[in-house]
Design an enzyme around this catalytic site. Structure first.
Site, PDB file in Angstrom:
ATOM      1  N   ARG A  80       0.835  -1.218   0.000  1.00 45.58           N
ATOM      2  CA  ARG A  80       0.000   0.000   0.000  1.00 45.58           C
ATOM      3  C   ARG A  80       0.865   1.262   0.000  1.00 45.58           C
ATOM      4  O   ARG A  80       0.483   2.291  -0.566  1.00 45.58           O
ATOM      5  CB  ARG A  80      -0.960  -0.015   1.203  1.00 45.58           C
ATOM      6  CG  ARG A  80      -1.834   1.222   1.300  1.00 45.58           C
ATOM      7  CD  ARG A  80      -3.036   1.035   2.225  1.00 45.58           C
ATOM      8  NE  ARG A  80      -2.681   0.561   3.539  1.00 45.58           N
ATOM      9  CZ  ARG A  80      -2.088   1.273   4.495  1.00 45.58           C
ATOM     10  NH1 ARG A  80      -1.787   2.543   4.277  1.00 45.58           N
ATOM     11  NH2 ARG A  80      -1.800   0.745   5.675  1.00 45.58           N
ATOM     12  N   TYR A 128     -19.664  12.515 -16.182  1.00 49.08           N
ATOM     13  CA  TYR A 128     -20.010  11.242 -15.548  1.00 49.08           C
ATOM     14  C   TYR A 128     -20.702  11.519 -14.220  1.00 49.08           C
ATOM     15  O   TYR A 128     -20.220  12.317 -13.412  1.00 49.08           O
ATOM     16  CB  TYR A 128     -18.733  10.414 -15.343  1.00 49.08           C
ATOM     17  CG  TYR A 128     -18.990   9.153 -14.581  1.00 49.08           C
ATOM     18  CD1 TYR A 128     -19.941   8.238 -15.038  1.00 49.08           C
ATOM     19  CD2 TYR A 128     -18.338   8.877 -13.392  1.00 49.08           C
ATOM     20  CE1 TYR A 128     -20.217   7.077 -14.321  1.00 49.08           C
ATOM     21  CE2 TYR A 128     -18.595   7.714 -12.678  1.00 49.08           C
ATOM     22  CZ  TYR A 128     -19.541   6.829 -13.146  1.00 49.08           C
ATOM     23  OH  TYR A 128     -19.813   5.689 -12.431  1.00 49.08           O
ATOM     24  N   ASP A 168     -10.720  14.495 -17.506  1.00 47.07           N
ATOM     25  CA  ASP A 168     -11.081  13.083 -17.572  1.00 47.07           C
ATOM     26  C   ASP A 168     -11.006  12.687 -19.042  1.00 47.07           C
ATOM     27  O   ASP A 168     -11.821  13.109 -19.857  1.00 47.07           O
ATOM     28  CB  ASP A 168     -12.476  12.853 -16.985  1.00 47.07           C
ATOM     29  CG  ASP A 168     -12.833  11.370 -16.916  1.00 47.07           C
ATOM     30  OD1 ASP A 168     -12.349  10.603 -17.775  1.00 47.07           O
ATOM     31  OD2 ASP A 168     -13.619  10.987 -16.025  1.00 47.07           O
ATOM     32  N   LYS A 198     -12.511   1.069 -18.512  1.00 44.53           N
ATOM     33  CA  LYS A 198     -13.110   1.222 -19.860  1.00 44.53           C
ATOM     34  C   LYS A 198     -12.117   0.778 -20.935  1.00 44.53           C
ATOM     35  O   LYS A 198     -11.798  -0.381 -21.007  1.00 44.53           O
ATOM     36  CB  LYS A 198     -13.566   2.671 -20.078  1.00 44.53           C
ATOM     37  CG  LYS A 198     -14.268   3.307 -18.874  1.00 44.53           C
ATOM     38  CD  LYS A 198     -15.550   2.602 -18.520  1.00 44.53           C
ATOM     39  CE  LYS A 198     -16.237   3.348 -17.375  1.00 44.53           C
ATOM     40  NZ  LYS A 198     -17.228   2.554 -16.663  1.00 44.53           N
TER      41      LYS A 198
HETATM   42  N1  PLP Z   1     -15.023   8.776 -15.874  1.00 41.68           N
HETATM   43  C1  PLP Z   1     -15.880   8.470 -16.850  1.00 41.68           C
HETATM   44  C2  PLP Z   1     -15.954   9.363 -18.061  1.00 41.68           C
HETATM   45  C3  PLP Z   1     -16.722   7.365 -16.742  1.00 41.68           C
HETATM   46  O1  PLP Z   1     -17.582   7.099 -17.731  1.00 41.68           O
HETATM   47  C4  PLP Z   1     -16.645   6.560 -15.567  1.00 41.68           C
HETATM   48  C5  PLP Z   1     -17.495   5.384 -15.395  1.00 41.68           C
HETATM   49  O2  PLP Z   1     -18.406   5.132 -16.178  1.00 41.68           O
HETATM   50  C6  PLP Z   1     -15.733   6.916 -14.574  1.00 41.68           C
HETATM   51  C7  PLP Z   1     -14.932   8.027 -14.765  1.00 41.68           C
HETATM   52  C8  PLP Z   1     -15.625   6.132 -13.309  1.00 41.68           C
HETATM   53  O3  PLP Z   1     -14.843   4.993 -13.519  1.00 41.68           O
HETATM   54  P1  PLP Z   1     -14.960   3.672 -12.633  1.00 41.68           P
HETATM   55  O4  PLP Z   1     -16.296   3.065 -12.929  1.00 41.68           O
HETATM   56  O5  PLP Z   1     -13.794   2.843 -13.065  1.00 41.68           O
HETATM   57  O6  PLP Z   1     -14.862   4.062 -11.192  1.00 41.68           O
END
Ligand code: PLP
Length: 371
Positions: A47, A99, A170, A195
């Site tokens: 960790r 998101y 992001d 993803k």
């Molecule tokens: N950012 C985007 C654009 C997303 O579409 C998502 C999830 O759908 C996330 C962040 C969050 O990712 P995680 O589901 O791996 O926590």
């Protein structure tokens, strides 16, 4: 021998990045289930000090994004670690479309009095530029989830920021193959590894890439304190999935371009949002900034929410499932999700996978005609 990112094409880099490379070592870093290590002058506890598996993923994604990476347990853990750096009372600029997990995290912080949030339309470049001089965290998501709006990143990332402020992007929908926020001037780029990087719907992971050592150290420290560490198997699967990222993305976005064009002419579809279509509101920014338009399409089904739901249950090859960026195509009605009720009720988000494009079209066309 580790290969040099600077002189290697991205698809070749992906095949071999993050390897140990010493004679006799496994070609790829295998899953190493270890919480602690024999004490000496190297790593002691996973960790705090990381593991060779996490580092393999960090080397790979860091090379793609053009910076230094810290891997987390999920995309949301990565995002929360960036927010965690904010002093109490900070101002956060957040896109109106993003998101829903990020919006939820931001709202929770407002309720706790940790920060203030201003929501900004993705395409209101003048407001974003103004907020660069005022906000402590400028959070961009481009293209956005699920409306696929593309922010003027080249303008916004170059705008003067107040000392100590962070501009984060992001980059999940674009992937580092289509867009490199750090090269445009962002301080932070975030991926939900769940993803496209992983690409097989079999893991949760997240990663933050930064340009400067102080941010890197702060994010590592947050990971250490919150324990939001990547899983051993997940890090291994993410690297293995990333080996084919360039191939998968090339195929999926070529198919998405075909499907977006055909959906736009379909009698049971009233609107299509895809950054590659000239009709897309932020197509110009997309053309300027993105190396490819991606593999996510949002479209509105003619009729009611129930008609859109019927399309989701009528598809056979496309999976009725959430999430995106994987080998299989997935479809979902986003307004049906708690917190997403503001979206058009018949909007479907389609993540195009690597199946044959004609098979995908037959499936979608049949499902649309069945409503
Ligand atoms: N950012 C985007 C654009 C997303 O579409 C998502 C999830 O759908 C996330 C962040 C969050 O990712 P995680 O589901 O791996 O926590």
């Amino acid at each position: 021998m580790p290969i040099d990112r600077g002189t290697t094409s991205v698809s070749s880099w992906l095949v071999s990045a993050g390897r140990d490379g010493r004679p006799g070592s496994p070609l790829n870093v295998p899953p190493i289930p270890a919480s602690n290590f024999v004490l000496g002058d190297q790593r002691a506890y996973a960790r705090d000090d990381g593991t060779p598996g996490w580092e393999s993923l960090e080397t790979l994604v860091g090379g793609l994004e053009g910076g230094m990476a810290v891997a987390f347990a999920s995309g949301m853990a990565a995002i929360a670690a960036v927010f965690e750096q904010l002093p109490v009372g900070s101002l956060v600029a957040l896109p109106d479309d993003c998101y829903q997990g990020v919006a939820g995290l931001a709202d929770a912080g407002v309720r706790l009095g940790r920060w203030r949030v201003e929501r900004v339309p993705v395409d209101d470049t003048a407001r974003w530029v103004a907020l660069c001089g005022q906000a402590d965290l400028v959070w961009l998501e481009s293209p956005s989830n699920p409306l696929l709006a593309v922010a003027d990143l080249d303008v916004i990332c170059a705008a003067p920021r107040q000392p100590g402020a962070t501009l984060a992007v992001d980059n999940t929908f674009a992937t580092p193959l289509n867009q490199q926020p750090l090269a445009l001037g962002a301080d932070v780029s975030v991926q939900s590894v769940t993803k496209f990087i992983g690409g097989h719907s079999d893991l949760l992971g997240g990663i933050v890439t930064v340009r400067d050592a102080a941010r890197l150290a702060a994010l590592r420290h947050t990971r250490e304190l919150t324990g939001a560490t990547p899983g051993t198997l997940e890090a291994f699967l993410a690297v293995r999935g990333a080996r084919t990222l360039a191939l998968r993305l090339e195929r999926a976005q070529a198919s998405a371009a075909v499907l977006a064009g055909r959906l736009a002419g379909h009698p049971h579809v009233t609107a299509v949002r895809y950054p590659g279509l000239t009709s897309h509101p932020t197509h110009d920014a997309a053309r300027r900034q993105l190396a490819g338009f991606g593999s996510i399409i949002s479209f509105d089904v003619r009729g009611e929410a129930s008609d859109a739901d019927r399309v989701c249950t009528a598809v056979r090859l496309v999976q009725h499932a959430t999430s995106l960026g994987a080998v299989e195509s997935t479809i979902e009605r986003r307004a049906g999700i708690p917190g997403q009720e503001h979206l058009p009720p018949t909007l479907l988000r389609l993540s195009v996978g690597i199946e044959d494009v004609e098979d995908l079209w037959s499936d979608l066309d049949a499902a649309l005609r069945a409503v």
